[in-house]
Design an enzyme around this catalytic site. Structure first.
Site, PDB file in Angstrom:
ATOM      1  CD  GLU A 239      -2.933   1.169   2.294  1.00  0.00           C
ATOM      2  OE1 GLU A 239      -3.763   2.085   2.335  1.00  0.00           O
ATOM      3  OE2 GLU A 239      -2.887   0.270   3.151  1.00  0.00           O
TER       4      GLU A 239
ATOM      5  N   GLY B  69       3.251   2.260  10.774  1.00  0.00           N
ATOM      6  CA  GLY B  69       3.033   1.493  11.997  1.00  0.00           C
ATOM      7  C   GLY B  69       2.751   0.040  11.710  1.00  0.00           C
ATOM      8  CB  ALA B  70       0.671  -2.212  11.551  1.00  0.00           C
ATOM      9  CG  MET B  71       0.048  -3.301   4.835  1.00  0.00           C
ATOM     10  SD  MET B  71      -0.924  -1.847   4.365  1.00  0.00           S
ATOM     11  CE  MET B  71      -2.159  -2.625   3.340  1.00  0.00           C
TER      12      MET B  71
ATOM     13  CD  GLU C  28      -6.224   3.624   6.589  1.00  0.00           C
ATOM     14  OE1 GLU C  28      -6.339   3.540   7.833  1.00  0.00           O
ATOM     15  OE2 GLU C  28      -5.654   2.752   5.910  1.00  0.00           O
TER      16      GLU C  28
ATOM     17  CG  HIS D  78      -6.071   1.082  12.567  1.00  0.00           C
ATOM     18  ND1 HIS D  78      -6.853   2.205  12.485  1.00  0.00           N
ATOM     19  CD2 HIS D  78      -5.503   0.939  11.333  1.00  0.00           C
ATOM     20  CE1 HIS D  78      -6.777   2.719  11.265  1.00  0.00           C
ATOM     21  NE2 HIS D  78      -5.955   1.964  10.544  1.00  0.00           N
ATOM     22  CD  GLU D  79      -2.900  -1.704  10.592  1.00  0.00           C
ATOM     23  OE1 GLU D  79      -3.365  -1.996   9.470  1.00  0.00           O
ATOM     24  OE2 GLU D  79      -2.555  -0.537  10.887  1.00  0.00           O
TER      25      GLU D  79
ATOM     26  CG  ASN E  59      -0.308  -6.741   3.990  1.00  0.00           C
ATOM     27  OD1 ASN E  59      -0.395  -5.884   3.145  1.00  0.00           O
ATOM     28  ND2 ASN E  59       0.661  -6.775   4.895  1.00  0.00           N
TER      29      ASN E  59
ATOM     30  CG  HIS F 293      -7.780  -1.553   7.912  1.00  0.00           C
ATOM     31  ND1 HIS F 293      -8.600  -0.656   7.273  1.00  0.00           N
ATOM     32  CD2 HIS F 293      -6.699  -0.826   8.336  1.00  0.00           C
ATOM     33  CE1 HIS F 293      -8.062   0.546   7.302  1.00  0.00           C
ATOM     34  NE2 HIS F 293      -6.911   0.481   7.940  1.00  0.00           N
TER      35      HIS F 293
END
Length: 850
Positions: A122, A255-257, A314, A291-292, A259, A295
């Protein structure tokens, strides 16, 4: 490096993809310098397309071969992708490319972090892996085969097979390419499980390097399980794969993703232990994990049609993680913390050259729009929407949203349409929040006559770059009324403002009340109201709304500081008395009292002065704030000592909210008391500390009064092999440095053997910390400006994304005096003149310069 000649992309130019993807098969033969990627992609023409031009994005790829339905083809290659002649019917595209992850220092696409293969796709990193329609509205199931002698081989979805030197993964859920992930390396798993509300068992793993990191996963695992249960309970969303993997990576731009099924995290956002992590670290990790995970539904199952809709995933997901943390911890303290973040980052963005709508109309580099406006202001829009439609209407609309757009790419129009359908509200005016940049000002006056109290409101939004004229917004204003005796005479009521000016009447009152306006910070606006320090002190003592109680204390502190800076006044005794009373109020949450003790930041005061038409002097602001801190310490010494003693936490360390709140208050008191006792308490706490919260707070208190060199040295000797703790060691020294020494301290630390400038965390720990030391960065000699510019120039060819984001250190330059403006402009122009400057940084510096 990307083509430095930028091309502006406009929302109004969106067209549907020419071809849709039915299925993706990828094979990776991993090699640090020459990874081969084979792709087999089933395409079909999109009946909604306006053109059938076959274009695949691709950057920094060496094409080995390509074929269509088995027949070799020679595509037309360009700097940003390829084109080919294709059938006007479904077909299979196959290609093989070669990439070099070891030399990919930008940390986008497939790269290496300390010997581990990992990805970040991303927003547009997948095009650095293979040729593909790298846009979020092209969604397909992926099957991935990884061939390598690395012991652990991971990708999205569920495992589909493995053997000696290979592993296969299949993700049955259609996803855009930005959610692709791959990790390979020597890793070990901290495992857990979760049983969904339908009774299905899910395997959970947090993958880390063998060694000390293995002992730092338990908290993150618990946070993940709490987030999964919360999402089921509050939103009715259940996890949809058999496996959920998280991998900790040391070199990561963000911070993070999220996927799908394989979240990749910056190590700082997942690894925690009492000895190495502070209470703030634990809370941050809990929030990012949530949060991740959230998603999975708000971003993955329902994604955004194009990157202009980034706020759709987001903003909604930030709102969800804020509410999760509020439920896990103190709702009042969380709300105050979120608003502090919003004002500290987003308000200054909205009021400067980088202002842009929550949904921008154009961009050059999408990575530059992962901003506080998109994230934090985007979340505030969701919060306002829930205020307006109510919790029941919000839940109905979300249910409809998930049902209608599951497996699809949605827009802001789609999002608002489900609310209109579910609640029968016209949201056409509310939609302006997504298209209009800037922070609205809400002017408030009042009157009282014959038992009726009136509140009069006037809204206006200042011009922003590219948007001179502004329209009226829908603003939900939460209001309560408090009688002269301190009792609430009207509970919180939501007033809905839609016009430029509006008045509201409250009859049947015996006496003129004191208004409590914008309770809970019900809208992201700046309230302008003439009031007195006596009224602020009254609200601090009597307001029943926790946010506005804190806000009254904050306003009182600002008023005191402004008088000291502008008029040379002494600290206001009314402020000191009110602060002491709040400190002694045992009915208040210790974490809340810690926030009350914290004075407005120097940047906050500078922005307040600028808003008032004054030119802020960072040196004068720093001096006044130091005098006020000393005065608070002296005036409240007994109450501070009592708070310090009463909030010591006995027993083994726990990061729970109650314990963390007590430590927050005790350490806030410690910082002030150290100014009186010469650091005696802080030195004793440092020696006795059995957790990082206490150890770091004590060290910070000592450095703040010009002591602690011995403790700083012992801290280094103890933690020199822990990279995350060393980030704290670097950052603390720059943050605590005196203004006239801050740039030199930072420069000296960049020469330290442990300063790995290519690691984003370490770079931010020094250069970012200098930018956050307001008086040090803006020291009149200009050394801070020059040092930051030097390092941005050096970092740009290595990591353009981090460089561009760090360039925002200069975004407030027009606030200051002409001498400082001239120095900053010179540094920005110096950056802009660098040959081959990246597209990311070119755009940001140009926008900052205006």
């Amino acid at each position: 490096m990307r083509d430095p000649a930028p091309q502006t992309i406009f929302l109004e130019d969106y067209t549907p993809p020419a071809f849709l993807v039915e299925d993706v098969h990828l094979t990776f033969r991993l090699d640090p310098g020459a990874t081969r990627v084979k792709s087999r992609i089933a395409f079909r023409p999109n009946p909604e397309a306006v053109t059938h031009d076959f274009f695949l994005h691709g950057e920094d790829l060496t094409l080995i071969s390509a074929s269509i339905d088995g027949a070799p083809v020679t595509p037309r290659l360009g700097p940003d992708g390829l084109r080919a002649d294709v059938p006007d019917a479904p077909f299979v595209w196959e290609a093989e490319v070669e990439i070099a992850p070891q030399s990919n220092t930008a940390l986008e696409g497939l790269y290496m972090s300390r010997g581990m293969y990992c990805t970040q796709c991303e927003a547009e990193g997948f095009r650095k892996i293979t040729y593909y329609p790298d846009r979020p509205d092209v969604m397909a199931p992926f099957t991935v085969r990884i061939e390598s002698d690395e012991p652990v081989l991971l990708s999205n979805g569920n495992p589909a097979g493995q053997g000696d030197g290979w592993a296969e993964w299949h993700d049955p859920w259609p996803k855009p390419s930005y959610l692709f992930a791959l990790v390979a390396g020597e890793l070990t798993a901290h495992s857990g499980k979760f049983t969904t509300m339908s009774g299905r068992d899910v395997e959970l793993n947090i993958w880390v390097r063998p060694g000390p990191d293995e002992e730092k996963c338990a908290f993150a695992m618990g946070a993940l399980q709490r987030a999964m249960r919360w999402d089921e309970k509050v939103y009715g969303r259940e996890y949809d794969l058999d496996l959920f993997n998280i991998v900790a990576v040391d070199d990561f731009n963000m911070g993070a993703m999220e996927n799908k099924g394989l979240n990749i995290f910056n190590s700082a956002a997942v690894l925690a232990s009492p000895e190495t992590s502070t209470d703030a670290n634990f809370e941050r990790i809990e929030g990012i994990i949530a949060h991740e995970y959230f998603h999975n539904w708000t971003g993955n199952r329902v994604t955004c049609r194009d990157w202009f809709q980034l706020c759709l995933k987001e903003g909604l997901t930030v709102f969800r993680d804020q509410e999760f943390t509020a439920d896990m911890r103190s709702r009042a303290v969380k709300r105050i913390s979120d608003v502090l973040t919003l004002r500290g980052r987003q308000f200054r963005e909205d009021n400067g050259p980088l202002a842009h709508p929550v949904r921008p109309e154009s961009f050059v580099e999408i990575n530059n729009f992962y901003t506080a406006t998109v994230y934090e202001k985007g979340a505030e829009i969701i919060r306002m929407l829930r205020h307006l439609v109510g919790e029941s209407g919000y839940a109905q609309a979300l249910g409809l949203y998930f049902d209608r757009f599951d497996g699809k790419a949605a827009t802001i129009e789609d999002w608002l349409a489900v609310f209109q359908e579910a609640t029968y509200r016209d949201l056409s005016q509310f939609k302006r929040w997504y298209s209009q940049a800037g922070t609205p000002r809400l002017k408030v006056t009042d009157s009282f006559e014959d038992g009726t109290y009136h509140l009069h409101f006037e809204q206006h939004t200042p011009p922003t770059p590219g948007q001179e004229a502004k329209e009226s917004l829908v603003i939900p204003i939460a209001v309560g009324l408090i009688g002269p005796d301190g009792r609430e005479v009207m509970e919180t009521t939501i007033l809905e403002m839609t016009d430029a000016t509006e008045s509201f009447a409250f009859p049947g009152l015996d006496a003129r009340p004191v208004p409590s306006v914008l309770r809970g910070f019900s809208a992201p606006v700046i309230v302008e109201r003439d009031t007195t320090n006596a009224e602020r002190a009254f609200l601090l003592a009597h307001d029943t709304d926790p946010f506005n109680k804190w806000e009254a204390g904050r306003a009182l502190a600002k008023s005191t500081l402004m008088s000291m800076i502008v008029d040379g006044a002494a600290p206001d005794p009314a402020f000191l008395d009110a602060l002491g009373a709040a400190l002694r109020d045992e009915t208040l949450d210790p974490a809340f009292r810690a926030l009350v003790l914290s004075l407005p930041s120097e940047d906050d005061i500078a922005e307040t002065m600028f808003e008032a038409g004054q030119t802020p002097d960072p040196s004068a602001i720093h001096s006044a704030r130091e005098v006020l801190r000393q005065s608070v310490a002296a005036a409240c010494e007994t109450a501070l000592a009592d708070a310090f003693d009463a909030n010591q936490v006995a027993g083994p360390y726990s990061p729970d909210a109650a314990s963390a709140g007590k430590r927050a208050l005790a350490n806030a008191a410690l910082g002030l008391l150290s100014r009186l006792d010469g650091g005696a308490r802080a030195a004793a706490q440092y020696r006795a500390a059995d957790n990082m919260t206490q150890e770091l707070a004590a060290l910070g208190a000592l450095l703040d009064i010009g002591q602690g060199e011995g403790e700083l040295s012992s801290f280094y000797d103890r933690w020199r092999d822990d990279r995350l703790v060393m980030d704290k060691w670097f950052a603390l020294q720059v943050s605590a440095a005196a203004p006239d020494k801050a740039a030199e301290v930072a420069r000296r630390l960049t020469e330290h053997a442990d300063f790995d400038w290519k690691n984003p965390n370490r770079f931010r720990a020094v250069i970012g910390a200098l930018a956050m030391n307001a008086a040090g960065f803006h020291d009149p000699g200009g050394a801070g400006y020059a040092l930051v510019a030097d390092w941005l120039i050096r970092l740009d060819p290595v990591n353009p994304q981090t460089t561009a984001r760090m360039s925002t250190a200069f975004e407030t330059w027009r606030r200051y005096d002409k001498a400082r403006q001239a120095m900053i402009r010179e540094e920005l122009e110096r950056i802009r003149r660098v040959p081959g400057l990246s597209r990311d940084t070119t755009e940001m510096v140009s926008r900052i310069l205006g």
